[in-house]
Structures are given as C-alpha cells and as structure tokens.
Design a protein around this motif. Structure first.
Motif, PDB file in Angstrom:
ATOM      1  N   PRO A  19       0.794  -1.226   0.000  1.00 25.56           N
ATOM      2  CA  PRO A  19       0.000   0.000   0.000  1.00 25.56           C
ATOM      3  C   PRO A  19       0.833   1.286   0.000  1.00 25.56           C
ATOM      4  CG  PRO A  19      -0.730  -1.484   1.750  1.00 25.56           C
ATOM      5  CD  PRO A  19       0.444  -2.117   1.100  1.00 25.56           C
ATOM      6  N   VAL A  20       1.936   1.296   0.725  1.00 27.78           N
ATOM      7  CA  VAL A  20       2.762   2.505   0.767  1.00 27.78           C
ATOM      8  C   VAL A  20       3.386   2.767  -0.602  1.00 27.78           C
ATOM      9  CG1 VAL A  20       4.836   3.582   1.775  1.00 27.78           C
ATOM     10  CG2 VAL A  20       3.190   2.382   3.249  1.00 27.78           C
ATOM     11  N   ARG A  21       3.852   1.710  -1.254  1.00 33.72           N
ATOM     12  CA  ARG A  21       4.453   1.897  -2.582  1.00 33.72           C
ATOM     13  C   ARG A  21       3.428   2.411  -3.582  1.00 33.72           C
ATOM     14  NH1 ARG A  21       8.197  -3.202  -1.615  1.00 33.72           N
ATOM     15  NH2 ARG A  21       6.207  -4.242  -1.562  1.00 33.72           N
ATOM     16  N   ILE A  22       2.222   1.869  -3.529  1.00 32.19           N
ATOM     17  CA  ILE A  22       1.163   2.339  -4.431  1.00 32.19           C
ATOM     18  C   ILE A  22       0.876   3.813  -4.175  1.00 32.19           C
ATOM     19  CG2 ILE A  22      -1.288   2.124  -5.045  1.00 32.19           C
ATOM     20  CD1 ILE A  22       0.368  -0.174  -6.122  1.00 32.19           C
ATOM     21  N   ARG A  23       0.763   4.186  -2.907  1.00 28.69           N
ATOM     22  CA  ARG A  23       0.469   5.585  -2.577  1.00 28.69           C
ATOM     23  C   ARG A  23       1.601   6.506  -3.017  1.00 28.69           C
ATOM     24  NH1 ARG A  23      -2.359   9.621  -2.935  1.00 28.69           N
ATOM     25  NH2 ARG A  23      -2.419  11.047  -1.195  1.00 28.69           N
ATOM     26  N   VAL A  24       2.849   6.075  -2.827  1.00 23.29           N
ATOM     27  CA  VAL A  24       3.993   6.874  -3.281  1.00 23.29           C
ATOM     28  C   VAL A  24       3.909   7.097  -4.783  1.00 23.29           C
ATOM     29  CG1 VAL A  24       6.503   6.809  -3.674  1.00 23.29           C
ATOM     30  CG2 VAL A  24       5.574   6.298  -1.406  1.00 23.29           C
ATOM     31  N   LEU A  25       3.620   6.039  -5.527  1.00 22.76           N
ATOM     32  CA  LEU A  25       3.520   6.170  -6.983  1.00 22.76           C
ATOM     33  C   LEU A  25       2.396   7.120  -7.367  1.00 22.76           C
ATOM     34  CD1 LEU A  25       4.169   2.467  -8.027  1.00 22.76           C
ATOM     35  CD2 LEU A  25       5.746   4.406  -8.189  1.00 22.76           C
ATOM     36  N   PRO A  34       9.945  15.911  -3.092  1.00 21.40           N
ATOM     37  CA  PRO A  34      10.945  15.671  -2.048  1.00 21.40           C
ATOM     38  C   PRO A  34      10.438  14.648  -1.024  1.00 21.40           C
ATOM     39  CG  PRO A  34      10.504  18.030  -2.300  1.00 21.40           C
ATOM     40  CD  PRO A  34       9.472  17.283  -3.097  1.00 21.40           C
ATOM     41  N   VAL A  35      11.372  13.942  -0.416  1.00 22.04           N
ATOM     42  CA  VAL A  35      11.021  12.937   0.581  1.00 22.04           C
ATOM     43  C   VAL A  35      10.208  13.560   1.714  1.00 22.04           C
ATOM     44  CG1 VAL A  35      11.948  11.344   2.315  1.00 22.04           C
ATOM     45  CG2 VAL A  35      12.961  11.438   0.056  1.00 22.04           C
ATOM     46  N   ARG A  36      10.548  14.759   2.150  1.00 22.52           N
ATOM     47  CA  ARG A  36       9.818  15.394   3.261  1.00 22.52           C
ATOM     48  C   ARG A  36       8.346  15.587   2.916  1.00 22.52           C
ATOM     49  NH1 ARG A  36      12.955  19.497   1.291  1.00 22.52           N
ATOM     50  NH2 ARG A  36      11.772  21.147   0.262  1.00 22.52           N
ATOM     51  N   ASP A  37       8.045  15.881   1.632  1.00 24.04           N
ATOM     52  CA  ASP A  37       6.649  16.038   1.218  1.00 24.04           C
ATOM     53  C   ASP A  37       5.930  14.688   1.182  1.00 24.04           C
ATOM     54  OD1 ASP A  37       7.296  18.689   1.009  1.00 24.04           O
ATOM     55  OD2 ASP A  37       7.132  18.790  -1.176  1.00 24.04           O
ATOM     56  N   LEU A  38       6.660  13.649   0.783  1.00 24.57           N
ATOM     57  CA  LEU A  38       6.067  12.302   0.796  1.00 24.57           C
ATOM     58  C   LEU A  38       5.739  11.902   2.233  1.00 24.57           C
ATOM     59  CD1 LEU A  38       8.348  10.475  -1.801  1.00 24.57           C
ATOM     60  CD2 LEU A  38       5.981  11.216  -2.135  1.00 24.57           C
ATOM     61  N   VAL A  72      14.908  14.078  -4.014  1.00 30.78           N
ATOM     62  CA  VAL A  72      13.651  14.240  -4.735  1.00 30.78           C
ATOM     63  C   VAL A  72      13.412  12.982  -5.562  1.00 30.78           C
ATOM     64  CG1 VAL A  72      12.421  15.608  -6.452  1.00 30.78           C
ATOM     65  CG2 VAL A  72      13.944  16.740  -4.813  1.00 30.78           C
ATOM     66  N   TYR A  73      12.216  12.432  -5.443  1.00 27.29           N
ATOM     67  CA  TYR A  73      11.838  11.231  -6.192  1.00 27.29           C
ATOM     68  C   TYR A  73      10.892  11.603  -7.328  1.00 27.29           C
ATOM     69  CZ  TYR A  73      14.074   8.085  -2.965  1.00 27.29           C
ATOM     70  OH  TYR A  73      15.015   7.415  -2.229  1.00 27.29           O
ATOM     71  N   ALA A  74      10.973  10.824  -8.405  1.00 27.00           N
ATOM     72  CA  ALA A  74      10.108  11.043  -9.560  1.00 27.00           C
ATOM     73  C   ALA A  74       9.841   9.695 -10.231  1.00 27.00           C
ATOM     74  CB  ALA A  74      10.777  11.995 -10.549  1.00 27.00           C
ATOM     75  N   LEU A  75       8.740   9.630 -10.961  1.00 28.06           N
ATOM     76  CA  LEU A  75       8.467   8.435 -11.762  1.00 28.06           C
ATOM     77  C   LEU A  75       9.495   8.374 -12.881  1.00 28.06           C
ATOM     78  CD1 LEU A  75       4.572   8.561 -12.108  1.00 28.06           C
ATOM     79  CD2 LEU A  75       5.936   7.163 -10.546  1.00 28.06           C
ATOM     80  N   ALA A  76       9.961   7.177 -13.177  1.00 30.78           N
ATOM     81  CA  ALA A  76      10.970   7.010 -14.220  1.00 30.78           C
ATOM     82  C   ALA A  76      10.374   7.205 -15.609  1.00 30.78           C
ATOM     83  CB  ALA A  76      11.629   5.642 -14.109  1.00 30.78           C
TER      84      ALA A  76
END
Length: 134
Positions: A19-25, A34-38, A72-76
């Motif tokens: 569930p966490v991975r789905i929500r992150v995506l 940014p990680v702090r916003d996630l 900062v994370y982003a979709l590939a």
C-alpha cells in the motif's frame, strides 16, 4: 512457455503489492516530490518510507536525485502513471459490480422481511390449523 518472462512479470506485480508503494507512486504522478513532502502525506515512519522507496528505486520505476540536502523522487516514465490509471479503472469497475450485488442483496433482504403472497397463505394455514386443534 517463457517461464522467465512470466516470473519477471510476477515479480513486477509483487513489487507493486504494498500500500505505501502504491500511494507513493500515486503521489509522484503530480511530479517530482521531495522525501519530506512524501512523509507529510503518508502516515509512516521515515525508515519505513525509506525502505519502500528503495524497493521502487531498485525496480527502476522511480528515480532519485539530490538537490542539496534534499532527495527528490520522480516516476521514471509515464508508463507507471498509465498503469495506475488502468488499475483505478479496473478497480472502479469491480467495486461498481460489487455495489450492484450489495444493493440486490439488500433489496432481497428487505423483501424477505415482508411476507409475500405465498408466505401470507402459509401463515393463514398455520393459524387455521392451530385454531382447529384448539
């Protein structure tokens, strides 16, 4: 049958199965985050989020870049967003079907609580038999 191909597909879907991975995506569909916003959006410990982000990063469906002290994370790619939209459509259809069944069940339960013509006749026969015996 190309077992390795199906094994790779199964691993891919297993990787999505948290569930966490789905929500992150889903959150990353809005753009690099940014990680702090996630963390602010998710009710998880930082160590748990870090672990889930590592899984997504290793799979290659998210990228991480450092901007100063911020990661900062982003979709590939856009394919992941397409997959999430397709999953939402499929799930919406399944839940709509379940809601229809639930409505039918509830309607049937309401009808079962009210005596129908045959139930009324049975009840009258029972009452008549009781009076004849008494």
């Amino acid at each position: 049958m190309a077992v390795a191909l199906y094994q790779a597909k199964a691993e891919f879907f297993r990787m999505l199965g948290h569930p966490v991975r789905i929500r992150v995506l889903e959150l990353l569909q809005a753009g690099p985050t940014p990680v702090r916003d996630l963390l602010a959006e998710l009710a998880v410990e930082p160590s748990s989020l870090s672990q889930q982000l590592a899984v997504l990063r290793r799979s290659g469906i998210v990228t991480a870049t450092r901007e100063g002290s911020t990661v900062v994370y982003a979709l590939a790619g856009g394919d992941v967003a397409d997959l999430l939209r397709a999953a939402r459509r499929i799930l919406t259809g399944l839940l709509a079907d379940q809601n229809l069944l639930l409505a039918e069940l509830r309607a049937g339960a309401d009808r079962a609580d009210e005596p129908g013509p045959e139930q009324g006749a049975d009840r009258e026969a029972q009452l008549g038999a009781g009076q004849a015996a008494g």
